[in-house]
Design a protein around this motif. Sequence first.
Motif, PDB file in Angstrom:
ATOM      1  N   LEU A  31       0.835  -1.205   0.000  1.00 18.06           N
ATOM      2  CA  LEU A  31       0.000   0.000   0.000  1.00 18.06           C
ATOM      3  C   LEU A  31       0.868   1.253   0.000  1.00 18.06           C
ATOM      4  O   LEU A  31       0.591   2.224  -0.711  1.00 18.06           O
ATOM      5  CB  LEU A  31      -0.902  -0.027   1.245  1.00 18.06           C
ATOM      6  N   TYR A  32       1.933   1.189   0.785  1.00 14.79           N
ATOM      7  CA  TYR A  32       2.816   2.354   0.883  1.00 14.79           C
ATOM      8  C   TYR A  32       3.433   2.689  -0.462  1.00 14.79           C
ATOM      9  O   TYR A  32       3.430   3.841  -0.903  1.00 14.79           O
ATOM     10  CB  TYR A  32       3.912   2.072   1.916  1.00 14.79           C
ATOM     11  N   PHE A  33       3.976   1.663  -1.101  1.00 14.45           N
ATOM     12  CA  PHE A  33       4.664   1.935  -2.367  1.00 14.45           C
ATOM     13  C   PHE A  33       3.691   2.190  -3.512  1.00 14.45           C
ATOM     14  O   PHE A  33       4.077   2.731  -4.549  1.00 14.45           O
ATOM     15  CB  PHE A  33       5.625   0.789  -2.702  1.00 14.45           C
ATOM     16  N   ALA A  34       2.450   1.816  -3.304  1.00 14.14           N
ATOM     17  CA  ALA A  34       1.455   2.105  -4.343  1.00 14.14           C
ATOM     18  C   ALA A  34       1.019   3.562  -4.297  1.00 14.14           C
ATOM     19  O   ALA A  34       0.540   4.108  -5.301  1.00 14.14           O
ATOM     20  CB  ALA A  34       0.248   1.195  -4.151  1.00 14.14           C
ATOM     21  N   LEU A  35       1.198   4.191  -3.149  1.00 11.13           N
ATOM     22  CA  LEU A  35       0.796   5.581  -3.022  1.00 11.13           C
ATOM     23  C   LEU A  35       1.790   6.475  -3.759  1.00 11.13           C
ATOM     24  O   LEU A  35       2.993   6.216  -3.733  1.00 11.13           O
ATOM     25  CB  LEU A  35       0.738   5.992  -1.542  1.00 11.13           C
ATOM     26  N   PRO A  36       1.306   7.549  -4.423  1.00 10.64           N
ATOM     27  CA  PRO A  36       2.238   8.465  -5.094  1.00 10.64           C
ATOM     28  C   PRO A  36       3.079   9.169  -4.042  1.00 10.64           C
ATOM     29  O   PRO A  36       2.588   9.547  -2.991  1.00 10.64           O
ATOM     30  CB  PRO A  36       1.324   9.446  -5.835  1.00 10.64           C
ATOM     31  N   ASP A  37       4.389   9.359  -4.372  1.00  7.94           N
ATOM     32  CA  ASP A  37       5.243   9.969  -3.367  1.00  7.94           C
ATOM     33  C   ASP A  37       5.403  11.466  -3.548  1.00  7.94           C
ATOM     34  O   ASP A  37       6.012  12.133  -2.738  1.00  7.94           O
ATOM     35  CB  ASP A  37       6.621   9.274  -3.358  1.00  7.94           C
ATOM     36  N   GLY A  38       4.907  12.005  -4.711  1.00 10.00           N
ATOM     37  CA  GLY A  38       4.962  13.452  -4.882  1.00 10.00           C
ATOM     38  C   GLY A  38       6.336  13.984  -5.105  1.00 10.00           C
ATOM     39  O   GLY A  38       6.561  15.184  -5.071  1.00 10.00           O
ATOM     40  N   ASP A  39       7.339  13.132  -5.379  1.00 13.64           N
ATOM     41  CA  ASP A  39       8.693  13.612  -5.629  1.00 13.64           C
ATOM     42  C   ASP A  39       8.833  13.968  -7.098  1.00 13.64           C
ATOM     43  O   ASP A  39       9.139  13.136  -7.925  1.00 13.64           O
ATOM     44  CB  ASP A  39       9.697  12.504  -5.280  1.00 13.64           C
ATOM     45  N   SER A  40       8.557  15.227  -7.444  1.00 11.83           N
ATOM     46  CA  SER A  40       8.754  15.606  -8.829  1.00 11.83           C
ATOM     47  C   SER A  40       9.816  16.671  -8.866  1.00 11.83           C
ATOM     48  O   SER A  40      10.110  17.295  -7.864  1.00 11.83           O
ATOM     49  CB  SER A  40       7.444  16.111  -9.412  1.00 11.83           C
ATOM     50  N   SER A  41      10.373  16.901 -10.054  1.00  7.80           N
ATOM     51  CA  SER A  41      11.357  17.967 -10.132  1.00  7.80           C
ATOM     52  C   SER A  41      10.651  19.258  -9.856  1.00  7.80           C
ATOM     53  O   SER A  41       9.652  19.582 -10.465  1.00  7.80           O
ATOM     54  CB  SER A  41      12.006  17.980 -11.513  1.00  7.80           C
ATOM     55  N   GLY A  42      11.128  19.974  -8.918  1.00  9.54           N
ATOM     56  CA  GLY A  42      10.439  21.165  -8.434  1.00  9.54           C
ATOM     57  C   GLY A  42      11.143  22.435  -8.835  1.00  9.54           C
ATOM     58  O   GLY A  42      11.026  22.924  -9.956  1.00  9.54           O
ATOM     59  N   PRO A  43      11.950  22.868  -7.897  1.00  9.97           N
ATOM     60  CA  PRO A  43      12.456  24.223  -8.098  1.00  9.97           C
ATOM     61  C   PRO A  43      13.265  24.396  -9.385  1.00  9.97           C
ATOM     62  O   PRO A  43      13.285  25.460  -9.941  1.00  9.97           O
ATOM     63  CB  PRO A  43      13.336  24.454  -6.877  1.00  9.97           C
ATOM     64  N   LEU A  44      13.990  23.314  -9.796  1.00  8.27           N
ATOM     65  CA  LEU A  44      14.842  23.499 -10.954  1.00  8.27           C
ATOM     66  C   LEU A  44      14.029  23.916 -12.169  1.00  8.27           C
ATOM     67  O   LEU A  44      14.508  24.671 -13.009  1.00  8.27           O
ATOM     68  CB  LEU A  44      15.620  22.214 -11.273  1.00  8.27           C
ATOM     69  N   SER A  45      12.780  23.405 -12.220  1.00 13.12           N
ATOM     70  CA  SER A  45      11.962  23.823 -13.353  1.00 13.12           C
ATOM     71  C   SER A  45      11.817  25.330 -13.349  1.00 13.12           C
ATOM     72  O   SER A  45      11.668  25.972 -14.365  1.00 13.12           O
ATOM     73  CB  SER A  45      10.609  23.132 -13.331  1.00 13.12           C
TER      74      SER A  45
END
Lengths: 294, 682
Positions: free
Chosen positions: B8-22
């Motif tokens: 269940l944990y790994f199925a959840l999205p972790d929200g780690d996207s490229s952020g500030p660099l964009s």
Amino acid sequence: MSAPAPADFKVFDPTSASADERMTRERSETKYLIAPEDTAALIRQLALHLPAHRFNGDGANRLPDPLHFVTTVYFDTDSRAHYRAAANDLQHNVKLRAKEYYDLHPSLAEVATDPRQIARIQPWVWFELKRREGSRTRKRRFRVPKQRLPEIFVAGQLVPEALAQPGEGLEADSNELREIVRYCESLGETLSVSCIVNYRRLSFQDHACGLRITVDQGLSFFAPPPNPWSFEHPLVRSSLGVPSGALREAVLEVKRRAASPAWLAQVLARAGAPLPFSKFVAGSRAVHGESSER
Amino acid sequence: MTVLVIALYFALPDGDSSGPLSKLQPDQEVQAESRKLDVVDVSPADANPGSAITVTYVGAEEVGAEEAQQVLVFVGKEELSVLARRKGSLVARLPSDLSEGRVKIRVSSGDDRSKPYDIRIEQTNWRRPFRSLLGGLALLLFGIGVFARAAPEAAGRQSAHGLARLAGRGPTALVLGAAIGALAQSTTAAAGLLAGLVSSSLLAIGPAASAFLGAQLGAATAPLVTGLIDPREGLLIIAVGVLWLAFAYDRRARALARLVLGAGLIAFGLQTLRPGFEPFVQHPTLLSLVAGLGGGGPGDVALCALLGVVLVALLQGPAPVVVLVLMLAQTTAQWELRTALGVLAGAGLGSAVGALLTTPVVRRGRRLAQLYLVLGVFGTLFAAITVEVWASVADRIVPGIPHGSRWGHQTLLPNLGLHLGVAFALSQLASALLLLPFVSSIQRALERIFPDPVRPELTTIGDALGVLRAGLAQVFSTEREGLRRLSELALDGSRDAGRFTEHRLVDAHTRLEELLSGPVLWLPETPEGRALSRVAFSSLGMLRSLEALERQAERLTDSRLALAGGEGEIAPLPAEDSQVISEMHELIESGLTDVSVSLESRALVDREAALSREIRLNGLEARIRSALQSGPRNSVAVQRRLRVLELVDAYEASGNQLYRLTEALAEWCEPASFTRSAASMA
């Protein structure tokens, strides 16, 4: 063979005896056989009326909660004269015996490193000559340190001569000792161990020492070992071997020097009628059978 | 259930996207449309006075490189000191005396001046790093303790033998360590796990050091290769451990659960610890220092390595330093592969320094830490000397980089990342393989140079008998003090009394341990010496039984409180129970007093009294047992009685130990036995 030193013998002196000793020496005895399922209730009843009794004299075991045991060594002639006399007439007979009293403390098993540590053994045995005349009994007895027993008990046989000259310094009235010796000599036969009886004893006695009631449970009868008084092992049940017989019932004895109290009749109502019973006869029969020969 | 939780944990999205660099990449349309100087981003948006900010701007790209140097940055009207610059961005230091609130950041180039860009100034919150440091360290040490205690319980004879065989050979120890490092992704965590195994005697020091060499390799390269267990998953591991503990049905299952829990606490502790170092790592001073590095000479390599040692030690392993190095390289635009590799050369010694957090706290940890440090020094030296070699090899074999690291919140320079990763991995592997054959030799050398301290001999004191006797008297006296208040705990549930008793028993235990490891060893080989030695060892049994008694009294209070059902007042014990406990307590106290008197005055021990006491204790215990059978039959009453019986059993057990102590003392007190023995020895 040298006679035992006089200080080793302690002979009962009736002129200075305590009430307790008088009760031991002479009293009337009545016996009852109690069914095993009735024993516990009877003991509870007795405990309501009489305090528990234990020996408090010289060398007494003072530890609390002991289980008292008695081993009685009965002597008889080769022709089983004592057995035949007692078997023929349980109310009139003579018994010659030696008693070893010991206490067990099973709760000490946790801290004992040797089985002997849970037993409190006295360093002497009591030689007794007991005469029964109807309901009355008379005892003559003396105490002998165990280490002197080989001198008076040689090759499995009692040597009365060893008792004959106790020496100077004996307490007053050596008549009892001489009576025992004379009796032994009068038999004309050698005396040796006939049978051994072991039982656990509960004892109750009133404060006036006029009434003593004993309940003997777990009576077991044993054949005599080659040397009953080996000093490495006291005469505790576990050293006696396999019993030749046993009694299911408990033996309740009422020993009185005074009148019987009223409550006693009520308590004994469940016990049934008194019965003539002899531990010696039962033991001898269990070991040797009915024959007059050993 | 574990599988379900993890899935269940790994199925959840972790929200780690490229952020500030964009945000760092200027919008192309904006660039095409506007040539006006403008600030597009300032990071961080909430900054502290004196900290560094990264200002990204547009509108100056078409200006020549020289003019890019002329881009200035202001806060209000005050010009900021620029620490580093590259095309389209610069790093500047805010003034230390800035007050809290919103400030306006502008850049200017010549006459061109950008519109203001608002950022917020906050005072540095030192409490957060402080509690991160302390809390993280506490969790880390606690986790190591839990792990170390659980390891021997979880490992049976076969597992221990298997582990010893596995780790006994150098290459397999290396692989084992690499696996531990890869899973833990932190050399400090790996060191903690290895220290736990050493402390529980499941792993010897030499193999542990070999495994640590592998752990550095695993910890550094695993994040670059695959996203294994992220230390952020420490909480998940703790949850799994707690779940197992709740459902564990036997001793081994509970041990395994505590093993998992310990590993999770270590990971979570490190995760909590790292933010504590952030203010130091992100300090502008570091940026200033970094900007000056990178010349390539031996001096620069040494400085880089030293910096790397500090960073790896602070950040608990090489992997975060890889990320930081790449970030710094990007920010300063002055670093290249060799500089970055030079910093990472400090990984060996830095890991060993970081491991000092965990190794000295466990048994034999000091020796392990020494070994780590020596291997770390050699590893760092080798890596620093061979920087050029591994950089060249990486350049040859790595054409390009398909992805970057998952660490941090920025997408890092992809080309540098993989080259650096490969070069670093090769460097660490070579260092480990080179040092592996020398681990045992270095260990032996350390044992010669720094031998274990030896206790001073007591023969100089002269009277071991007297010292021991006085010491035992002190022990008995302390025990009696503690025992005096134990009945308050047992009967009234007084926790103060329990604490008092516990402290006294701890004092007695400490003193007795000193005696057993000191004067007892120097007793003369005479009957008296042997007898007194038996008294000393019997005292240990007595003390342990009193400690168990105190714990049982605490448990009785726990259960009485539980049975009170939140009403505040605990019900008094039934009169018979109180009486029995009081009597047993008095018997133990009187017995201990008799023992003390006999020891101090050498008066003959009353064995009959000791036997009588033992019999009475047993009788009281039997009384409670039969009362249990004949008392009320409801569950509450039975529960209460069972707890009382447990306490009574503990008193009875103390009575047994007291009896044995009395027996031992009786042997010592009776001089006749010594006379006979002495005569027979003459």
